[in-house]
Design a protein around this motif. Sequence first.
Motif, short mmCIF file in Angstrom:
data_model
loop_
_atom_site.label_atom_id
_atom_site.label_comp_id
_atom_site.label_asym_id
_atom_site.label_seq_id
_atom_site.Cartn_x
_atom_site.Cartn_y
_atom_site.Cartn_z
N UNK A 15 -41.20 -16.08 -52.70
CA UNK A 15 -41.26 -14.63 -52.60
C UNK A 15 -42.34 -14.18 -51.62
N UNK A 16 -43.46 -14.87 -51.65
CA UNK A 16 -44.58 -14.51 -50.78
C UNK A 16 -44.23 -14.69 -49.30
N UNK A 17 -43.40 -15.67 -49.01
CA UNK A 17 -43.07 -15.96 -47.61
C UNK A 17 -41.84 -15.20 -47.13
N UNK A 18 -41.18 -14.47 -48.04
CA UNK A 18 -39.96 -13.78 -47.63
C UNK A 18 -40.16 -12.26 -47.61
N UNK A 19 -39.36 -11.62 -46.83
CA UNK A 19 -39.26 -10.16 -46.83
C UNK A 19 -40.60 -9.44 -46.67
N UNK A 20 -41.50 -10.00 -45.93
CA UNK A 20 -42.79 -9.37 -45.64
C UNK A 20 -43.60 -9.02 -46.88
N UNK A 21 -43.45 -9.79 -47.93
CA UNK A 21 -44.19 -9.50 -49.17
C UNK A 21 -45.66 -9.88 -48.99
N UNK A 22 -45.97 -11.09 -48.64
CA UNK A 22 -47.31 -11.60 -48.31
C UNK A 22 -48.44 -11.01 -49.15
N UNK A 23 -48.32 -11.11 -50.45
CA UNK A 23 -49.37 -10.63 -51.34
C UNK A 23 -50.39 -11.73 -51.66
N UNK A 24 -50.01 -12.98 -51.46
CA UNK A 24 -50.89 -14.10 -51.78
C UNK A 24 -51.43 -14.70 -50.50
N UNK A 25 -52.73 -14.90 -50.47
CA UNK A 25 -53.37 -15.51 -49.30
C UNK A 25 -53.16 -17.02 -49.31
N UNK A 26 -53.40 -17.63 -48.18
CA UNK A 26 -53.34 -19.09 -48.11
C UNK A 26 -54.36 -19.71 -49.06
N UNK A 27 -55.52 -19.07 -49.20
CA UNK A 27 -56.53 -19.56 -50.14
C UNK A 27 -56.01 -19.51 -51.58
N UNK A 28 -55.31 -18.42 -51.93
CA UNK A 28 -54.71 -18.32 -53.27
C UNK A 28 -53.75 -19.47 -53.51
N UNK A 29 -52.90 -19.71 -52.53
CA UNK A 29 -51.88 -20.75 -52.67
C UNK A 29 -52.51 -22.15 -52.72
N UNK A 30 -53.50 -22.39 -51.88
CA UNK A 30 -54.17 -23.69 -51.88
C UNK A 30 -54.89 -23.94 -53.21
N UNK A 31 -55.55 -22.91 -53.70
CA UNK A 31 -56.27 -23.05 -54.97
C UNK A 31 -55.31 -23.35 -56.11
N UNK A 32 -54.17 -22.66 -56.11
CA UNK A 32 -53.20 -22.89 -57.19
C UNK A 32 -52.60 -24.29 -57.11
N UNK A 33 -52.38 -24.79 -55.91
CA UNK A 33 -51.89 -26.17 -55.78
C UNK A 33 -52.90 -27.15 -56.37
N UNK A 34 -54.18 -26.92 -56.10
CA UNK A 34 -55.23 -27.76 -56.70
C UNK A 34 -55.22 -27.62 -58.23
#
Length: 105
Positions: A15-34
């Motif tokens: 969802x974050x990467x589609x339709x110009x949503x972009x509510x989550x930063x790369x830092x958010x995503x990286x942290x969640x992967x960790x």
Amino acid sequence: MIDNLNLTFEILKKLNSSNNVKKLSNDDLDEEEDNLRDCVQTLKKLDDILIKLNSNKIKNTTKIGDEFVYLHLEVGMIEWQFDQIGELIAKMLDQNKFKKNKHIN
């Protein structure tokens, strides 16, 4: 449980990467992967603790108490993980963006 967390995270990333949503930063995503990698370890520790407690091999009440402390800590870590994914979901909740895209593929 980890499958559900991983699926939720994958949906959020999609969802974050589609339709110009972009509510989550790369830092958010990286942290969640960790966090999700850590969660796998937490669940393994939880399994080990439960096996020990269920085996009835621990006779010393102090050691039983110690295992319950460890159990409490690991359950707290799992709660924290759900809170973290909940925070990401909350960041995605921007009604104006989703009103424009009632169905996001």
